[in-house]
Design an enzyme around this catalytic site. Sequence first.
Site, PDB file in Angstrom:
ATOM      1  N   LYS A 102      35.393 -15.235  31.961  1.00  0.00           N
ATOM      2  CA  LYS A 102      35.865 -14.155  32.824  1.00  0.00           C
ATOM      3  C   LYS A 102      34.964 -12.947  32.608  1.00  0.00           C
ATOM      4  CE  LYS A 102      40.139 -11.583  33.939  1.00  0.00           C
ATOM      5  NZ  LYS A 102      41.561 -11.368  33.592  1.00  0.00           N
ATOM      6  N   SER A 108      44.834 -11.695  37.465  1.00  0.00           N
ATOM      7  CA  SER A 108      43.483 -11.219  37.691  1.00  0.00           C
ATOM      8  C   SER A 108      42.394 -12.236  37.338  1.00  0.00           C
ATOM      9  CB  SER A 108      43.247  -9.955  36.876  1.00  0.00           C
ATOM     10  OG  SER A 108      43.263 -10.247  35.478  1.00  0.00           O
ATOM     11  N   SER A 115      48.040 -12.612  33.988  1.00  0.00           N
ATOM     12  CA  SER A 115      46.733 -12.832  34.602  1.00  0.00           C
ATOM     13  C   SER A 115      46.047 -14.147  34.257  1.00  0.00           C
ATOM     14  CB  SER A 115      45.790 -11.675  34.251  1.00  0.00           C
ATOM     15  OG  SER A 115      46.074 -10.567  35.055  1.00  0.00           O
TER      16      SER A 115
END
Lengths: 485, 478
Positions: free
Chosen positions: A76, A151, A175
Site C-alpha cells: 500500500k 482505503s 480499511s
Amino acid sequence: MSNATLKELSAQLAAKACSSVELAQDFINKINVLNKDLGCYVTVDAERTLAQAQAADARRAAGDAGVLTGVPLAHKDIFCAKGWRTTCGSKMLANFVAPYDAHVVERCDAAGMVTLGKTNMDEFAMGSSNETSFFGPVRNPWDRDRVPGGSSGGSAAAVAARLAPAATGTDTGGSIRQPAALTGICGLKPTYGLVSRYGMIAFASSLDQAGPMARTAEDLGLLLNVMAGHDTRDSTSLERPAEDYNRDLAKPLKGLRVGLPKEFFAAGMTADVQKTIEAAIAEYRKLGATVVDISLPNMGLSVPVYYVLAPAEASSNLSRFDGVRYGHRAAEYTDLLDMYKRSRGEGFGAEVKRRILIGTYVLSHGYYDAYYIRAQKLRRLIAQDFAAAFKQCDVIMGPTSPTTAFKLGEKSSDPVQMYLSDIYTIAVNLAGLPGMSIPCGLDGSGLPVGLQIIGNYFDEARMLNVAHQYQLATDWHQRAPQGAA
Amino acid sequence: MQWEVVIGLETHAQLSTVSKIFSGAPTAFGAEPNTQACGVDIALPGVLPVLNTGAVERAIRFGLAVGATINSPSIFARKNYFYPDLPKGYQISQYERPIVEGGTLTIQVGDAAKTVRLTRAHLEEDAGKSLHEDFHGHTGIDLNRAGTPLLEIVSEPDMRSAEEAVAYAKALHALVRWIDVCDGNMQEGSFRCDANVSVRPVGAKELGTRREIKNLNSFRFLQQAIEYEVRWQINELEDGRAIQQATVLFDPDSGETRMMRTKEDAHDYRYFPDPDLLPLEVTVERLEAVRAAMPPLPQARQEKFCHEYGLTPYDAGLLTASRELADYFESVVAGADAKTGKLCANWINGALSARLNEEGLEIAQSRVSATQLRGMVDRIADGTISGKIAKDIFDAIWAGEGDADAIIAAKGLKQISDSGEIEKIVDQVLAANAQQVADFRAGKEKAFNSLVGQVMKASRGKANPQQVNDILRRKLAS
C-alpha cells in the site's frame, strides 16, 4: 502462475518450478495490461522489481531462502519504501521519494519478498471507496463500475484481480477488512501494536494498524509471520515473543463459541448480506461451533466516537505537510501564512480537508472536553463491551460491511453514508482488537460478501484457524472475478 | 502609591543528553546547519518519536533535588502550531500531567534566605532555528536544535524584586549544573529564562496583569529587563493606563522591552495527549535508583561545612556555588581543624576567587592546586608566615614558582618570631621616630599604627605582627 496462492508460489519456487524473476515478470506483464483500467497501482518500477527478484533467486541458489523468498507482493502506498515514490494517495506527496524503509517493508525485504509496486489508496487512508485518491479511483475487478472499498482499495483490487498474490494494507476504521470484503479476498487487521507503525504514514496513530491482504487465511498467516514483530522505533509496538500465526490452522472447530452481537443483526445490512452471513454461520455450526447471542451495547456510538478521535489525531498528524521541507509547495505566495494556506489548500483533497477541519474543531479551546474527552470515555466503554463479550465466546462474527460493493460516485457526495459503510469495523479499531474479513458468498448481483471475524487480543492464530477451517469446507475464497484468473 | 513587584520565572534548561529527546541524532552545539537532524527531527512522513531515557532520568534528578513530586504516569502532549522551524507542526511537551510537580528552591538575597515555590517542571523538545540573515529576503531553517531535550521549570510568582529573580535564576543555574542535568551554558542558550512580571499596590491581594518577557539569556539582561519592565508598568498605571496581558521582548541595545503579541493574538494550541508515546511510568525502583545516584546537594554540603569548620552560612554558600568549587574546598581542607578550615575558606572565597574572576577562569583551571593552597595555609596557621606575606606567596604559587615552602625558603620570607630580634628592631624604630613616640604619649592612637608599620617595614614584613604589637605596647608604656 498468477492465480497461485503465496503457499503455492512458495512451493513452486522451492521446487524450482519457476524462478522469482519469471514470477515477477509474469505479474509485471499482467499489471501492464490491466492496471490502466483498474488503477490498482500508482507506482510500478519493473527495474527495481526485477532486481529484487534476481537477488531473491541468488539467495535461493545460495541456499539461503526462507518461506517467502522470491514471492512477490504489493505495498500500500502508505508505507515508505526507500527509493520508491511514496504518495499516500495525495497530491501533497505526489513527488515524494521515501529516503527510508518502513518496518513492514524492511521485514518483507529481509524475508526476500519482491515488491511489485505501490498500490492506490484513499488519500491519507481517509475513505471507504478509494475515490479520494489523487491518482483516481480504483475499480472493482468484479464490476468496474463499482468501488473496491477503501482505503486499501488498490491492494484489495490487485489481489482480487490476480495482479499480486498478496499485499500489505492498513486499517484505521476498517480499511483492510472492508475492501477485502468488497473484492472477495481475505484481510486481517492485527491487534494494535503487533505490527510496527514505523514508516507507515500516520492517519490516526492510536487506531492505525498494518496487516496482510491475500486470498486465503493461510496466506494471511504466512505474511503476518513476516510483518509482525517488535520494533523499538515505534513506542506503541508490543514486545512479544515471535509466534507462528499458522500453528493452529488444523485444529478442529468443535466446541468453538461464536458470539453474534445482536446489534450487528438489528438493522442496516442489506437482505442479501444478511442471508449470506447467516449461511456462513450455519456452516460454522456444521463445523462444530456453537453460537452464542451476545450484546455490544455501545456499538452504536462507535461511528461518532471514531469521527471525533480519528480526525483529531489526523489534524495534528497531517500538520507536517506544510510545504516547507518536502511535498507540495504552492508556486506563488505572498508570505508565510499564504504559503501554508495555498500549499495545503492545493495539496490536500476535499475529504482530507474535511477531516482536518473536524479534528481542529474538536480539539479547540472550549470544545475539547465536550468532544475529545467524551469520545475517549466512550471509547473505553466500547472496549469494555468487547471484554465482557469475550467472557462468553471465543470469536465474534458478523458482516464486514452492510452492503456489497457500491457504484462509483454513489456515496461520494454524502460523507455520512460513506462513513456508515464502516459501521461494523470501526469498533474493533477503537478497542484495539484483531479483526478479519473472509469471503463467504455472493449477493444477487454476483458481488462478494465478507464475513467479519473478531478475536480477542493476540488471538490471531485462533482467528486464522477459524477462517482456515471454513475455507477447507467452502470454496468462496477461490471465486475470482471474470477475466482475473 | 507604593507598588509591589511580583515575578515568576519559566526557565528552559537544556538537558545534557548526548542525543535528542525523541531521536538518536546528536545534540552537540555549533555543527553545520541541518547536519544533526535525522528523519525524526525533520518530521519525514511515517517517523515516530522514541523517548530518550537519559532525559527522563535528568528530569527525575531535578525533581528529587527540589523535593518535588515525581508524577507517574506523566503524559506527553502535542502543542499544535505552524512555524517553519517546527517540523511536525506540533511540539511534543507535557501539559496536564508533567513529570515534576511542586518543590522549592532556597535563595540567598543579601543576608536573608528565601524559599521560592516551584509549580512544575516538564519535559519537552526544542524547536529548530529560523535564520533571517544571509538569505536575501528569504528565511533559512536550521533543524539541528529541533528535538533537543528541555526541562521547562516554572516557578510560582514568589519573587518581589529583580534581585530576587536574579538570585533565583542563579540558584537554579547552580543547581542544574550541580546535579549534572544541564551544562548551564547561557551563551549557547542551554539555560534561558522567561520572566512574568506584574506590579500591584502594596497590600493588594489580587495579582496585577502580567507581561511575559521572553528569552533572557544572561543574568544581567534578566535584571535589566525586569527593572525596565517594572518602571514601565508603574508609569503606565500611574498615568491611568491599564496593563494589557502581553508577551514582550527585551532589547539589550536600548535596554527596553517591546511588545511581541497580546493575549488576543495568542494561539489555540489544541493540546491533546500524543498517541505516539505511551504514558510515562516511573517505577519506585527507578526512582530509588536515581535517588541513590544523586550527589549530595548544595544545602547538605553547606550544613556540613558550617558544622565541621565553623563557617558562616554566607561563606558556605559561596563555596557551594558549584560542585567543583565545593570539591576543591574539601580537598584543601581535608583533615584540618576548625581554625585552619576557616582560613582555607577565606583564602578560597577571597584571593583565589578574585584571581579566577580577574582571569576569567573556572575553579578547575586554578593555577594554585588544592595541595598548594593547603601547604600555604598551614604555614600561616603554624606562624611561619604572616597573612600579609602569604599574599605574595599566593601570587608566586600562581605564577608557577613552586610550593609555599620552597618559595618561603628561596625568598627568606619566614616570619620572625624571635622576640629578641623583634625587640632590637623595635628599639631602633623608637629611637628613630621620637616625634611619633611623643604624639602617642600625648594620646594620638594613630601614631601607634604608624610605628607598627615602621617595624614591619624594617623587618621586610617578616616580623610576627602580634608580637610586634605586644612588644611595642610594652615599650611605649614603660
